[in-house]
Design a protein around this motif. Structure first.
Motif, PDB file in Angstrom:
ATOM      1  N   THR A  36      -1.729 -44.237 -66.451  1.00 52.19           N
ATOM      2  CA  THR A  36      -2.664 -43.226 -65.936  1.00 52.19           C
ATOM      3  C   THR A  36      -3.497 -43.714 -64.758  1.00 52.19           C
ATOM      4  N   GLY A  37      -3.206 -44.889 -64.252  1.00 54.73           N
ATOM      5  CA  GLY A  37      -3.882 -45.344 -63.034  1.00 54.73           C
ATOM      6  C   GLY A  37      -5.238 -45.967 -63.266  1.00 54.73           C
ATOM      7  N   LYS A  38      -5.397 -46.705 -64.367  1.00 54.00           N
ATOM      8  CA  LYS A  38      -6.677 -47.372 -64.631  1.00 54.00           C
ATOM      9  C   LYS A  38      -7.042 -48.332 -63.503  1.00 54.00           C
ATOM     10  N   THR A  39      -6.040 -49.080 -63.048  1.00 56.94           N
ATOM     11  CA  THR A  39      -6.299 -50.075 -62.001  1.00 56.94           C
ATOM     12  C   THR A  39      -6.724 -49.409 -60.707  1.00 56.94           C
ATOM     13  N   ASP A  40      -6.057 -48.316 -60.326  1.00 58.96           N
ATOM     14  CA  ASP A  40      -6.415 -47.615 -59.091  1.00 58.96           C
ATOM     15  C   ASP A  40      -7.832 -47.055 -59.166  1.00 58.96           C
ATOM     16  N   VAL A  41      -8.217 -46.573 -60.336  1.00 57.04           N
ATOM     17  CA  VAL A  41      -9.581 -46.071 -60.519  1.00 57.04           C
ATOM     18  C   VAL A  41     -10.583 -47.204 -60.347  1.00 57.04           C
ATOM     19  N   ALA A  42     -10.299 -48.357 -60.972  1.00 55.59           N
ATOM     20  CA  ALA A  42     -11.200 -49.509 -60.853  1.00 55.59           C
ATOM     21  C   ALA A  42     -11.357 -49.932 -59.402  1.00 55.59           C
ATOM     22  N   VAL A  43     -10.255 -49.974 -58.677  1.00 55.40           N
ATOM     23  CA  VAL A  43     -10.277 -50.405 -57.271  1.00 55.40           C
ATOM     24  C   VAL A  43     -11.093 -49.428 -56.429  1.00 55.40           C
ATOM     25  N   GLN A  44     -10.917 -48.138 -56.664  1.00 59.50           N
ATOM     26  CA  GLN A  44     -11.649 -47.153 -55.862  1.00 59.50           C
ATOM     27  C   GLN A  44     -13.143 -47.178 -56.182  1.00 59.50           C
ATOM     28  N   ILE A  45     -13.494 -47.400 -57.437  1.00 59.15           N
ATOM     29  CA  ILE A  45     -14.911 -47.533 -57.807  1.00 59.15           C
ATOM     30  C   ILE A  45     -15.522 -48.709 -57.048  1.00 59.15           C
ATOM     31  N   ILE A  46     -14.820 -49.841 -57.050  1.00 55.81           N
ATOM     32  CA  ILE A  46     -15.334 -51.038 -56.367  1.00 55.81           C
ATOM     33  C   ILE A  46     -15.489 -50.771 -54.866  1.00 55.81           C
ATOM     34  N   ALA A  47     -14.495 -50.123 -54.270  1.00 60.38           N
ATOM     35  CA  ALA A  47     -14.570 -49.824 -52.834  1.00 60.38           C
ATOM     36  C   ALA A  47     -15.727 -48.885 -52.522  1.00 60.38           C
ATOM     37  N   ASN A  48     -15.936 -47.874 -53.366  1.00 62.77           N
ATOM     38  CA  ASN A  48     -17.036 -46.929 -53.144  1.00 62.77           C
ATOM     39  C   ASN A  48     -18.389 -47.608 -53.296  1.00 62.77           C
ATOM     40  N   LEU A  49     -18.508 -48.502 -54.270  1.00 63.64           N
ATOM     41  CA  LEU A  49     -19.763 -49.246 -54.427  1.00 63.64           C
ATOM     42  C   LEU A  49     -20.006 -50.135 -53.210  1.00 63.64           C
ATOM     43  N   TYR A  50     -18.959 -50.743 -52.717  1.00 58.40           N
ATOM     44  CA  TYR A  50     -19.056 -51.631 -51.553  1.00 58.40           C
ATOM     45  C   TYR A  50     -19.595 -50.880 -50.341  1.00 58.40           C
ATOM     46  N   HIS A  51     -19.155 -49.646 -50.139  1.00 59.26           N
ATOM     47  CA  HIS A  51     -19.576 -48.882 -48.959  1.00 59.26           C
ATOM     48  C   HIS A  51     -20.893 -48.137 -49.179  1.00 59.26           C
ATOM     49  N   ASN A  52     -21.118 -47.623 -50.389  1.00 57.80           N
ATOM     50  CA  ASN A  52     -22.347 -46.865 -50.649  1.00 57.80           C
ATOM     51  C   ASN A  52     -23.557 -47.764 -50.813  1.00 57.80           C
ATOM     52  N   PHE A  53     -23.346 -48.960 -51.358  1.00 56.72           N
ATOM     53  CA  PHE A  53     -24.464 -49.877 -51.615  1.00 56.72           C
ATOM     54  C   PHE A  53     -24.098 -51.247 -51.067  1.00 56.72           C
ATOM     55  N   PRO A  54     -24.081 -51.380 -49.738  1.00 62.13           N
ATOM     56  CA  PRO A  54     -23.582 -52.625 -49.125  1.00 62.13           C
ATOM     57  C   PRO A  54     -24.404 -53.856 -49.469  1.00 62.13           C
ATOM     58  N   GLU A  55     -25.646 -53.657 -49.915  1.00 66.18           N
ATOM     59  CA  GLU A  55     -26.478 -54.811 -50.251  1.00 66.18           C
ATOM     60  C   GLU A  55     -26.220 -55.312 -51.675  1.00 66.18           C
ATOM     61  N   GLN A  56     -25.458 -54.564 -52.461  1.00 66.52           N
ATOM     62  CA  GLN A  56     -25.235 -54.927 -53.865  1.00 66.52           C
ATOM     63  C   GLN A  56     -23.980 -55.786 -54.011  1.00 66.52           C
ATOM     64  N   HIS A  57     -23.970 -56.564 -55.111  1.00 70.50           N
ATOM     65  CA  HIS A  57     -22.837 -57.439 -55.419  1.00 70.50           C
ATOM     66  C   HIS A  57     -22.161 -56.923 -56.685  1.00 70.50           C
ATOM     67  N   THR A  58     -20.845 -56.942 -56.692  1.00 72.54           N
ATOM     68  CA  THR A  58     -20.071 -56.423 -57.820  1.00 72.54           C
ATOM     69  C   THR A  58     -19.236 -57.542 -58.430  1.00 72.54           C
ATOM     70  N   LEU A  59     -19.313 -57.659 -59.737  1.00 69.81           N
ATOM     71  CA  LEU A  59     -18.535 -58.648 -60.482  1.00 69.81           C
ATOM     72  C   LEU A  59     -17.354 -57.937 -61.142  1.00 69.81           C
ATOM     73  N   LEU A  60     -16.156 -58.404 -60.856  1.00 71.05           N
ATOM     74  CA  LEU A  60     -14.928 -57.831 -61.417  1.00 71.05           C
ATOM     75  C   LEU A  60     -14.383 -58.800 -62.464  1.00 71.05           C
ATOM     76  N   VAL A  61     -14.192 -58.308 -63.679  1.00 71.22           N
ATOM     77  CA  VAL A  61     -13.765 -59.168 -64.788  1.00 71.22           C
ATOM     78  C   VAL A  61     -12.558 -58.541 -65.477  1.00 71.22           C
ATOM     79  N   THR A  62     -11.558 -59.363 -65.800  1.00 66.01           N
ATOM     80  CA  THR A  62     -10.426 -58.909 -66.601  1.00 66.01           C
ATOM     81  C   THR A  62     -10.110 -59.962 -67.653  1.00 66.01           C
ATOM     82  N   HIS A  63      -9.187 -59.602 -68.546  1.00 64.84           N
ATOM     83  CA  HIS A  63      -8.768 -60.529 -69.598  1.00 64.84           C
ATOM     84  C   HIS A  63      -7.786 -61.558 -69.066  1.00 64.84           C
TER      85      HIS A  63
END
Length: 1495
Positions: A843-870
């Motif tokens: 169902t595209g879980k990975t694509d959703v995660a990637v787009q969320i990260i990209a949107n956060l990167y552009h909407n809140f450029p001063e913020q830092h995002t931590l990406l974690v997987t198993h």
């Protein structure tokens, strides 16, 4: 079978699947057994028919004859549960006024059985909720009657335990909370105790009066009910005490009585461990003195049979004094606990001074530290006579009259009560700090560890439970610490037992020395071991600050691959030191029912950590700043290696104390074996150390997440809709592809343009939640306006700025047309708060995660995002997709050891990024020099980042600003022409290498201005990047630069949860900061490993800066790996944080369209999900429309009977293999390759490691050497393939005796959902079609023939329609398939020879010798390639196909496919010979921990 497992003294081998519960004696009926049993016949007759009539006598007969007479046999209960006895018959016909006792008890039994089977139990009661309070009250009344058998009373008790564990259910919460409310304080032994409690909390007095008023105004029936509710828990505890004291101290005891008492302690623990039930109950439990009554009971005094009861009693004692304020729920710090303790002692001293001057004057005048230990209190209280002690109890509001029976307690009992009240409690932090983090031989070989591996749910265990709710963060961490420690101990013991067995120690004569006759890949003999440093204790501690030792070993006898594995050891890797002292009996064959340690002479086990690798010069090799192994480890000459180890200081102190007391062996002089473990399975120390650190720090979970995390309050309180300060608008950038996509994504909301211009992407959207909150803040809100706003989405658009004239200046864009549910997930993830995304397979879980990260990167450029997987694989997959979007690579950082697997030439590790920045610096400075030259400005301006900054300020901006002001004024006033603007452009020479013309001939003024500004943005970015790089220029060491990168430059930081645990201490010390956490594979990660990434930073002003937590996973697929059955099921350790949140009712966004599998294949797993549909891609793409070449069907179940007289085999215990299925699958793989299927599009999966090894072995013999076949993309287990996919899957289910662990529906879902275009399942049909749990999938599979159906004369790719099933050719069995493949291969080879001969003839005809040589060379290469392609293009003629054999028992076929009886033996032999190929150490799919780890 069950008895043999009961007597087992060893753990299961590492390759054994822990979920093989059938091997533990648990009953799993087949479908035939279900149909033939008397219960099933009754079910068909009475409640499975549509027009079934109610007959209460049937319920009574089933209870008495089927259940009671069979001692409530599990088999009968399971069959009743399978037949939906509760939901179809018992509950729909329940009427409290008419229902018999048997009817009520049957419901209790069915609920208990549903929980044991781990299926939803309370859903059935939703249909008649009005009857539930009456039913529940009836069960409560039955629970306190003495006329039922203890076994039945225990069933009722289990039902109540489950009810109180399910407070998230409104029905249960309403009934249960009344039973532990404030009104239970009517049952105090003294009303003065109640008054004392009221003085400390005035709100309690108000609540009490409200309850009293309610009782006063109630009618007679209501008063009776209220009276029952407020006295029930007290009466229930009294009944427990009666049963407890009925057990004699010596002689025979009733096992039902003991089991009841153990369950009751579990019940009390559960009440104490949940804040809603603990709030008032804890004081009542203390008043009833249950702890002391248990401690002094005859059961505790028994020498045998009371071990579990004692352990449960310790847990109850811990929770009664837990560090929490019972009424506010606030966690209490150590200093606050000390203050409360001192307050109690001070009150005691006041009473002693005032009323007991003669007898307790010393106590009254002593300092507090001298009267807080048990022995000190006994000195003061011991001389008091019975009457004085009773008088003291009265002053202290302590119950002195017996809880059960008449009279008062004796002096011994009251003394125990007094000591228990005033004795200082040992701090849990101190207790944990004093524990070694590594298990020793006593912990490892505790019998209880082995007994828990076959847990069946019949008894409680002395284990913490990971339920829905926790008292505090400290409680959460403590439970996880204990469970994780036990689970890692179990896994370490598995590895130690495996290694010791392989080493085969024995004693030699006449020397009497140890000798190891075998070998183990994971262990080496120690040549020398020395303690080299013991440092002084830190201030306030009594253990050494550090203990270092050197260990030397030799690797000469091992192959190069094994030597490389040992040489890859690095700092912080965990090793184990073993002391094995063999004796005469050690060389005898070991039997599982004998004690392991005694048999093999395993005397000591100690854990340690690698501190340094010692070089030839005797000095440590510096590893810091050397990211690659070849850089980090210069070759050490010879075969001798020396490691410097850090020993556990707590363990060292304990060992030295014991040595000084007993003068026994010095443990550290006896070690003779050094053992390592697989790196992926060896992170336990880092996790335990991190949990211990967290327990001692000021933990702050974000306020908006705190209550949900602990399991309290409204489950949706962390959702973005419930939070304040939402962003006013969100820039969706490339998320939405066009206007239609926008409309469809937010249907049925109305799209309202913010401006009148045409709406084209990118879109900036203001959502109704934000507008509504703004309107609600204003006065005189129009309700109609509010309603209107709720259905509108305000959208505006903008033009992306021109970033420069070069092609690489164009931003990368998303091309995925996200579904509405995916867009909702992206929207939720971009907003603050907790986002839960449930993503079924494909169902595209990975694509959703990637787009969320990209949107956060552009909407809140001063913020830092931590990406974690198993897993590293999932992390790399996400990382590669992020790189494909418009995210600047300089802001990406990948931590951990999986970075080298990234499919890119760029390095995103810390040191790789530093090098990249330094390389970038040089290229940017060259650009500065080129710019200076184009502007005719002399000087070394590109010397450093600093000089470049000055150049930009004084030479670039000074020229640019007047020019651009003039151009902009020209746009407004029209006094500047396009030609003037172009001719005066100051950077025209610099951009001479850009695509020309720079300015199109027909460009308007505005377009020209935008091109000019785009050119300047390109230049501006150069100097912006140089300013960011300046820090790397100033810092001199790689270590400092890497840390600067991590804390300052990186905006998106990716790591696995394991790396987060390993590096938390280092990250916190560096001042690492982040605002958002995105966690993929969240349902596969242990609770605590999900929690740790949320706490990798210090708080700011006592608050967490975390703004978003996005969890993405699927709780319907496989959970985290827990190898011990008891920890998995009773401790609920396999429950991930994601699953717990789902159970709590936290809002989730369910992705509802899969785009991986053909729609027909999707039916094999989509039944597990609500409304899981298909994306249009699986209907429209060409490959989905066409059939699988050479196969009649796109999916099929192929029945595999015995091959050479054998089905499932077990060459060693739990190493399951099936040679027939292995040969069949490899033959089908060969067939596919001969038809032209690319090998990388085929994966072979199986459910067991034994079969994986066998299939690899068959492939090695039949395919790997032959270029016609080669190796498939993967040969691995289903568990390890979770999260991956391939076009074609060949699946072997192996088992022929019992179904095995595919019975777990979650594993079935993973297995069925890996294939895109073709799925072929090889199994024993008669076995699997009989499995009840698998019927939803297997019913669909059995709609098609169960003999392999081929379509002949067809090559890959096929142009046949997918639903064209005509002209099938049936393959009867594996031998038939072998003959067919052999004949195909012969024809392919003949064709290849003809082609080669033809090409050689053409070469001879060439006249020009030089040309002929070149042509000959090229042609040979071309011919070889062509042959490789064309030799797989000629199928055998249909007329020449082999006939179907009459029997499948033939031992040898024409193609040379013998039955190969020696395959299993070969595999075992290779595992016991020092051969490079004996184990596949570099196999990437074995790097992930699994339920079925490698043998």
């Amino acid at each position: 079978m069950f008895e043999s497992f009961e007597s087992r003294q060893t753990t299961l081998p590492p390759h054994a699947p822990p979920t093989e519960s059938a091997r533990a004696g648990l009953y799993h009926p087949t479908l035939n057994e279900i149909k033939e049993d008397s219960i099933s016949l009754k079910a068909q007759q009475y409640w499975q028919k549509k027009d079934a009539k109610w007959d209460p006598e049937i319920v009574d007969r089933i209870y008495i004859k089927e259940l009671e007479q069979n001692r409530f046999e599990t088999k009968k209960l399971m069959l009743l549960e399978f037949s939906q006895y509760l939901e179809k018959y018992l509950w729909p016909n329940y009427d409290d006024e008419k229902a018999t006792l048997e009817h009520a008890l049957s419901i209790v039994l069915m609920v208990n059985e549903k929980f044991r089977e781990r299926v939803p139990a309370w859903d059935s009661f939703v249909k008649k909720p009005d009857q539930f309070p009456k039913f529940f009250t009836r069960i409560l009344r039955l629970s306190i009657t003495n006329n039922l058998k203890l076994q039945v009373r225990r069933f009722i008790l289990v039902f109540l335990i489950l009810a109180f564990q399910s407070l998230e259910n409104q029905l249960l919460r309403t009934e249960c909370m009344m039973l532990v409310s404030l009104m239970t304080w009517h049952c105090f032994g003294s009303s003065s105790l109640r008054d004392q409690e009221f003085t400390t909390n005035k709100n309690l007095k108000k609540q009490w009066r409200a309850f009293e008023k309610k009782y006063k105004n109630a009618d007679k029936a209501q008063k009776e009910q209220l009276l029952f509710q407020r006295t029930w828990i007290s009466n229930y505890m009294k009944g427990f005490v009666e049963v407890l004291y009925s057990i004699p101290e010596v002689g025979d005891m009733d096992p039902d009585a003991v089991a009841y008492c153990e369950r009751f302690l579990e019940f009390l623990i559960d009440l104490e461990a949940q804040l809603p039930t603990r709030r008032y109950f804890n004081t009542l439990l203390d008043d009833h003195q249950i702890l002391v009554l248990c401690k002094l009971s005859p059961l505790v005094k028994r020498e045998r049979g009371s071990e579990l009861f004692k352990q449960l009693l310790e847990i109850l004692k811990f929770y009664t004094g837990f560090e929490i304020h019972d009424h506010t729920g606030l966690a209490l710090r150590d200093d606050e606990m000390t203050e409360l303790h001192c307050k109690k002692l001070t009150e005691l001293q006041h009473i002693a001074y005032k009323h007991f001057k003669e007898s307790l004057i010393l106590l009254a005048l002593s300092n507090l530290s001298s009267i807080e230990k048990r022995e000190d209190l006994l000195i003061h209280f011991g001389p008091l006579d019975h009457e004085e002690i009773i008088r003291l109890c009265k002053f202290l509001n302590i119950r002195y009259q017996k809880l059960v029976g008449e009279g008062v307690y004796d002096k011994e009992f009251l003394l125990e009560v007094l000591i228990g009240k005033f004795e200082k409690r040992i701090s849990q932090i101190d207790k944990i700090n004093s524990l070694p983090l590594y298990p020793d031989e006593n912990t490892l070989f505790d019998d209880a560890v082995v007994k828990t591996q076959f847990y069946s749910g019949d008894l409680p265990l002395a284990l913490p439970k990971l339920n829905l709710q926790f008292l505090t963060i400290h409680d959460y961490l403590l439970r996880n610490f204990n469970l994780f420690r036990l689970e890692s101990t179990y896994e370490i013991r598995q590895d130690i037992e495996d290694v010791v067995k392989r080493l085969a120690p024995r004693v030699t004569y006449p020397s009497g020395m140890n000798e190891f006759t075998g070998w183990a890949r994971m262990a080496v003999e120690i040549e020398q071991f020395n303690i080299v440093e013991v440092t002084k204790p830190n201030l306030g501690e009594n253990k050494p600050a550090q203990v270092k030792a050197d260990v030397t070993y030799k690797l000469g006898r091992y192959t190069e691959s094994i030597q490389n594995e040992w040489d890859s050891l690095k700092q912080h890797d965990v090793l184990f030191l073993l002391s094995i002292q063999a004796h005469d009996g050690t060389s005898d064959k070991y039997k599982d029912e004998t004690p392991f340690r005694e048999h093999f002479g395993l005397k000591y086990v100690r854990g340690c950590e690698v501190s340094d690798i010692i070089g030839d010069d005797g000095k440590p090799i510096d590893e810091v700043g050397k990211p690659r192994i070849e850089d980090r480890r210069p070759k050490i000459s010879g075969n001798t290696r020396t490691l410097r180890l850090l020993l556990d200081t707590n363990q060292y102190k304990m060992d030295m104390d014991r040595y000084s007391r007993t003068k026994d062996d010095d443990v550290y002089e006896t070690f003779n074996i050094l053992m390592r473990r697989k790196p992926k399975e060896n992170n336990f120390k880092a996790v335990l150390e991190t949990i211990r650190d967290l327990m001692q720090s000021e933990l702050v979970v974000p306020e908006w997440l705190h209550n949900v995390f602990l399991g309290y309050g409204f489950p949706g309180s962390a959702h973005y809709i419930m939070l304040q300060n939402l962003p006013k608008e969100i820039d969706f950038r490339d998320t939405l592809l066009d206007y239609d996509h926008l409309v469809n994504s937010f249907h049925p909301k109305k799209i309202v343009p913010a401006e009148k211009n045409t709406l084209s992407p990118p879109y900036v959207i203001q959502f109704p939640e934000v507008r509504k909150k703004e309107l609600e803040k204003s006065e005189n809100v129009d309700p109609n306006e509010l309603k209107k706003v709720e259905n509108e989405i305000v959208v505006k658009t903008y033009t992306m700025p021109n970033m420069g004239p070069y092609p690489f200046n164009l931003p990368k864009k998303n091309s995925i047309r996200f579904t509405p549910s995916q867009v909702e997930a992206i929207k939720s993830g971009t907003n603050p708060g907790l986002t839960m995304v449930v993503g079924p397979p494909g169902t595209g879980k990975t694509d959703v995660a990637v787009q969320i990260i990209a949107n956060l990167y552009h909407n809140f450029p001063e913020q830092h995002t931590l990406l974690v997987t198993h897993s590293n694989q999932a992390l790399n997959q996400i990382f590669e997709k992020i790189m494909a979007l418009d995210v600047d690579e300089r802001h990406l950082l990948r931590l951990g050891h999986g970075e080298e697997e990234l499919n890119t030439e760029l390095s995103f590790s810390k040191y790789g990024r530093v090098n990249s920045f330094l390389e970038k610096r040089l290229s940017l400075l060259q650009e500065v020099d080129r710019l200076a030259k184009s502007l005719v400005v002399g000087g070394e301006h590109g010397y450093t980042c600093e000089t470049a900054g000055y150049f930009y300020l004084y030479h670039v901006l000074s020229k640019w600003e007047p020019y651009i002001d003039k151009c902009r004024q020209g746009l407004e006033k029209g006094n500047v022409s396009v030609e003037t603007m172009q001719n005066e452009f100051i950077f025209i020479k610099y951009f001479a290498d850009a695509p020309q013309p720079l300015f199109p001939e027909d460009a308007s003024y505005a377009e020209t201005l935008e091109i000019i500004e785009g050119c300047f943005r390109h230049i501006e970015k150069i100097f912006t990047e140089l300013e960011e790089i300046r820090g790397f220029e100033l810092l001199r060491t790689s270590y400092d630069r890497a840390n600067y990168l991590l804390t300052k430059e990186a905006k998106i930081i990716a790591m696995t949860c394991t790396h987060a645990a390993l590096k938390r201490r280092e990250l916190v010390s560096l001042g690492f900061k982040y605002d958002n956490v995105v966690m993929e594979e969240a349902a596969q990660i242990l609770e605590v490993e999900t929690f740790i990434p949320l706490l990798l930073q210090e708080t700011e002003d006592g608050r967490s800066r975390l703004k978003r937590v996005i969890l993405i996973g699927d709780h319907n697929q496989l959970p985290p790996v827990v190898k011990n059955m008891a920890f998995q099921q009773y401790g609920n350790m396999e429950q991930s944080l994601f699953t717990r949140f789902v159970r709590l009712g936290v809002p989730t966004i369910d992705l509802d369209s899969q785009g991986r599998s053909r729609p027909s294949i999707a039916t094999l797993f989509n039944w597990r999900y609500n409304n899981l549909g298909d994306l249009s891609v699986v209907h429209e793409q060409y490959e989905y429309k066409k059939a699988n070449a050479g196969f009649t069907y796109e999916y099929q179940l192929i029945n595999v009977d015995n091959y050479a007289g054998k089905g499932e085999t077990e060459p060693v215990p739990f190493f399951y293999q099936n040679l027939g299925e292995a040969e069949y699958i490899v033959a089908v793989y060969q067939y596919m390759r001969l038809l032209g299927y690319p090998s990388e599009k085929i994966s072979i999966l199986t459910t067991y490691n034994g079969q994986k090894a066998l299939i690899r072995d068959v492939l090695r013999q039949r395919c790997s050497w032959n270029p016609l076949f080669g190796q498939p993309a993967k040969v691995t287990t289903v568990d390890k393939y979770q999260g991956q996919q391939n076009d074609y899957i060949l699946l072997s289910l192996v088992r022929t005796r019992n179904v095995g662990h595919i019975r777990d529906v979650r594993r079935l879902i993973v297995a069925m959902s890996r294939a895109r275009l073709g799925l072929y399942v090889f199994c024993r049909l008669a076995l699997f079609k009989n499995c009840y749990e698998l019927t939803s999938t297997f019913d669909r599979l059995l709609e098609r023939p169960t003999e392999l159906s081929l379509r002949i004369n067809e090559m890959w790719p096929s142009d046949r329609d997918f639903d064209d099933y005509s002209e099938p050719f049936t393959i009867v069995d594996v031998v038939h398939m072998g003959k067919y493949v052999f004949q195909m291969m012969q024809e392919q080879l003949e064709y290849a020879k003809e082609q080669n001969a033809e090409m050689e003839g053409k070469e001879k005809d060439n006249k020009d010798k030089e040309t002929a040589k070149e042509d000959s060379s090229n042609t040979k290469e071309d011919t070889n390639e062509k042959n490789k392609r064309e030799t797989v293009k000629v199928p055998p003629k249909s007329s020449e196909l082999p006939e179907s054999p009459k029997s499948s028992e033939s031992s040898e076929s024409e193609d040379g496919m013998s039955e190969d009886d020696g395959l299993e033996e070969q595999i075992i032999r290779r595992n016991n010979e020092p051969n490079e190929d004996s184990e596949e150490s570099a196999d990437s799919d074995d790097s992930i921990d699994s339920q079925d780890s490698d043998y």
